[in-house]
Design a protein around this motif. Structure first.
Motif, PDB file in Angstrom:
ATOM      1  N   GLY A 178       0.797  -1.212   0.000  1.00 45.19           N
ATOM      2  CA  GLY A 178       0.000   0.000   0.000  1.00 45.19           C
ATOM      3  C   GLY A 178       0.834   1.269   0.000  1.00 45.19           C
ATOM      4  N   GLN A 179       2.110   1.160   0.369  1.00 45.82           N
ATOM      5  CA  GLN A 179       3.003   2.314   0.371  1.00 45.82           C
ATOM      6  C   GLN A 179       3.828   2.404  -0.906  1.00 45.82           C
ATOM      7  N   GLY A 180       3.613   1.467  -1.823  1.00 39.41           N
ATOM      8  CA  GLY A 180       4.345   1.485  -3.081  1.00 39.41           C
ATOM      9  C   GLY A 180       5.205   0.247  -3.271  1.00 39.41           C
ATOM     10  N   ALA A 181       6.073   0.312  -4.276  1.00 29.03           N
ATOM     11  CA  ALA A 181       6.906  -0.837  -4.628  1.00 29.03           C
ATOM     12  C   ALA A 181       8.051  -1.011  -3.638  1.00 29.03           C
ATOM     13  N   VAL A 182       8.356  -2.272  -3.351  1.00 27.32           N
ATOM     14  CA  VAL A 182       9.519  -2.618  -2.531  1.00 27.32           C
ATOM     15  C   VAL A 182      10.621  -3.064  -3.480  1.00 27.32           C
ATOM     16  N   ARG A 183      11.817  -2.505  -3.316  1.00 27.48           N
ATOM     17  CA  ARG A 183      12.914  -2.791  -4.250  1.00 27.48           C
ATOM     18  C   ARG A 183      14.211  -2.959  -3.476  1.00 27.48           C
ATOM     19  N   TRP A 184      15.250  -3.392  -4.204  1.00 25.15           N
ATOM     20  CA  TRP A 184      16.588  -3.452  -3.617  1.00 25.15           C
ATOM     21  C   TRP A 184      17.288  -2.118  -3.844  1.00 25.15           C
ATOM     22  N   GLU A 185      17.643  -1.434  -2.791  1.00 18.82           N
ATOM     23  CA  GLU A 185      18.546  -0.276  -2.921  1.00 18.82           C
ATOM     24  C   GLU A 185      19.972  -0.778  -3.067  1.00 18.82           C
ATOM     25  N   ARG A 186      20.306  -1.827  -2.347  1.00 17.10           N
ATOM     26  CA  ARG A 186      21.568  -2.557  -2.508  1.00 17.10           C
ATOM     27  C   ARG A 186      21.190  -4.029  -2.681  1.00 17.10           C
ATOM     28  N   ALA A 187      21.286  -4.515  -3.893  1.00 20.08           N
ATOM     29  CA  ALA A 187      20.846  -5.878  -4.178  1.00 20.08           C
ATOM     30  C   ALA A 187      21.893  -6.896  -3.747  1.00 20.08           C
ATOM     31  N   PRO A 188      21.463  -8.103  -3.370  1.00 17.19           N
ATOM     32  CA  PRO A 188      22.425  -9.180  -3.098  1.00 17.19           C
ATOM     33  C   PRO A 188      23.231  -9.481  -4.347  1.00 17.19           C
ATOM     34  N   LEU A 189      24.441  -9.958  -4.165  1.00 20.05           N
ATOM     35  CA  LEU A 189      25.272 -10.307  -5.318  1.00 20.05           C
ATOM     36  C   LEU A 189      24.617 -11.440  -6.098  1.00 20.05           C
ATOM     37  N   PRO A 190      24.602 -11.357  -7.424  1.00 22.43           N
ATOM     38  CA  PRO A 190      23.978 -12.398  -8.238  1.00 22.43           C
ATOM     39  C   PRO A 190      24.633 -13.759  -7.994  1.00 22.43           C
ATOM     40  N   GLY A 191      23.784 -14.777  -7.887  1.00 24.26           N
ATOM     41  CA  GLY A 191      24.294 -16.130  -7.755  1.00 24.26           C
ATOM     42  C   GLY A 191      24.779 -16.506  -6.373  1.00 24.26           C
ATOM     43  N   SER A 192      24.622 -15.596  -5.402  1.00 29.77           N
ATOM     44  CA  SER A 192      25.104 -15.912  -4.055  1.00 29.77           C
ATOM     45  C   SER A 192      24.203 -16.956  -3.415  1.00 29.77           C
ATOM     46  N   ALA A 193      24.814 -17.939  -2.742  1.00 30.51           N
ATOM     47  CA  ALA A 193      24.038 -19.000  -2.098  1.00 30.51           C
ATOM     48  C   ALA A 193      23.155 -18.411  -1.003  1.00 30.51           C
ATOM     49  N   SER A 194      23.712 -17.532  -0.215  1.00 37.20           N
ATOM     50  CA  SER A 194      22.962 -16.805   0.800  1.00 37.20           C
ATOM     51  C   SER A 194      23.702 -15.501   1.034  1.00 37.20           C
ATOM     52  N   PRO A 195      23.048 -14.368   0.842  1.00 39.96           N
ATOM     53  CA  PRO A 195      23.738 -13.080   0.898  1.00 39.96           C
ATOM     54  C   PRO A 195      24.451 -12.836   2.229  1.00 39.96           C
ATOM     55  N   TRP A 196      25.637 -12.252   2.142  1.00 37.16           N
ATOM     56  CA  TRP A 196      26.367 -11.856   3.342  1.00 37.16           C
ATOM     57  C   TRP A 196      25.680 -10.648   3.963  1.00 37.16           C
ATOM     58  N   VAL A 197      25.584 -10.653   5.312  1.00 40.72           N
ATOM     59  CA  VAL A 197      25.032  -9.508   6.040  1.00 40.72           C
ATOM     60  C   VAL A 197      25.948  -9.192   7.216  1.00 40.72           C
ATOM     61  N   PRO A 198      26.093  -7.917   7.563  1.00 39.36           N
ATOM     62  CA  PRO A 198      26.960  -7.537   8.685  1.00 39.36           C
ATOM     63  C   PRO A 198      26.289  -7.767  10.026  1.00 39.36           C
ATOM     64  N   GLY A 199      27.061  -7.618  11.097  1.00 45.07           N
ATOM     65  CA  GLY A 199      26.521  -7.720  12.444  1.00 45.07           C
ATOM     66  C   GLY A 199      25.719  -6.488  12.807  1.00 45.07           C
ATOM     67  N   VAL A 200      24.764  -6.638  13.704  1.00 43.51           N
ATOM     68  CA  VAL A 200      23.896  -5.532  14.069  1.00 43.51           C
ATOM     69  C   VAL A 200      24.667  -4.418  14.773  1.00 43.51           C
ATOM     70  N   GLU A 201      25.678  -4.763  15.574  1.00 39.91           N
ATOM     71  CA  GLU A 201      26.411  -3.737  16.323  1.00 39.91           C
ATOM     72  C   GLU A 201      27.103  -2.765  15.385  1.00 39.91           C
ATOM     73  N   ALA A 202      27.772  -3.296  14.357  1.00 38.39           N
ATOM     74  CA  ALA A 202      28.483  -2.427  13.414  1.00 38.39           C
ATOM     75  C   ALA A 202      27.512  -1.509  12.688  1.00 38.39           C
ATOM     76  N   VAL A 203      26.346  -2.035  12.297  1.00 38.77           N
ATOM     77  CA  VAL A 203      25.376  -1.234  11.564  1.00 38.77           C
ATOM     78  C   VAL A 203      24.760  -0.156  12.447  1.00 38.77           C
ATOM     79  N   VAL A 204      24.360  -0.525  13.665  1.00 35.63           N
ATOM     80  CA  VAL A 204      23.750   0.465  14.560  1.00 35.63           C
ATOM     81  C   VAL A 204      24.750   1.562  14.903  1.00 35.63           C
TER      82      VAL A 204
END
Length: 221
Positions: A178-204
């Motif tokens: 209802g708020q519009g389209a959901v998209r990737w601003e930073r997409a996972p790398l193509p063909g990745s088995a499971s995308p890498w994600v950083p730890g919450v502490e570093a991001v916060v």
């Protein structure tokens, strides 16, 4: 065999008048990345800013689970295929936590400023999910105790931040809410088995610092 299965998915979706990319994306999340998903409630066809759920004051129209409930989220490709064959336009909702990523979200304008600053600093980020109103940075799963300790140690945490942890959910691309389209601003790398994600502490740490420095930490932005 993979090509034949992919063709069958597209044919099934077309037969039901749906969007083949939704079914394909849901199967990628569930079967390949092991992120539990389920269909979200659709926006109200009478007005896309309203939700199809019974709550007239719903704050996340079309971007949350309703029937089935969040506990039904699964990585079983057979269930995922059945859901999106019968509800081909349903948004894809991921149950955060467990084996799936969690997320830190903030208003879109603030997020754009924060990401620009973090890019200048050379910080490595994982996938970023964007809707017209909020962007969500995917992070490694965390416990409520871990998050509580992290926030308690800070002098200031912007009220605009939201945390999608265990028991939470997040709409994933290419959903239409209802708020519009959901998209990737930073997409996972193509063909990745499971995308890498950083730890919450570093991001916060990085996001709080970036919002404070750019002066866009107010909850209404």
């Amino acid at each position: 065999m993979r090509e034949i299965l992919g063709r069958r998915r597209r044919l099934l979706s077309r037969r039901n008048g749906g969007r083949p990319e939704l079914l394909g994306a849901a199967l990628t999340f569930a079967a390949e990345w092991q992120w539990p998903v389920l269909p979200g409630v659709a926006p109200d066809p009478q007005g896309r800013a309203r939700c199809g759920c019974p709550d007239p004051e719903c704050t996340v129209p079309g971007a949350h689970p309703f029937d089935p409930g969040l506990l039904a989220a699964t990585t079983d490709p057979r269930m995922v295929r059945w859901w999106w064959t019968n509800r081909p336009g349903a948004p894809i909702v991921m149950a955060t936590g467990g084996n799936a990523p969690c997320a830190v979200s903030l208003p879109a304008l603030a997020a754009a400023h924060a990401l620009a600053l973090l890019d200048k600093r050379g910080m490595r980020l994982g996938p970023v999910v964007a809707s017209p109103t909020r962007w969500s940075l995917l992070v490694q799963p965390y416990s409520m105790e871990q998050l509580g300790e992290l926030l308690y140690a800070k002098d200031f945490v912007p009220g605009s931040l939201r945390f999608h942890g265990e028991g939470g959910y997040l709409a994933l691309p290419p959903s239409e809410t209802g708020q519009g389209a959901v998209r990737w601003e930073r997409a996972p790398l193509p063909g990745s088995a499971s995308p890498w994600v950083p730890g919450v502490e570093a991001v916060v740490d990085a996001v709080v610092d970036a919002l404070t420095r750019t002066g866009v930490s107010a909850p209404e932005l």
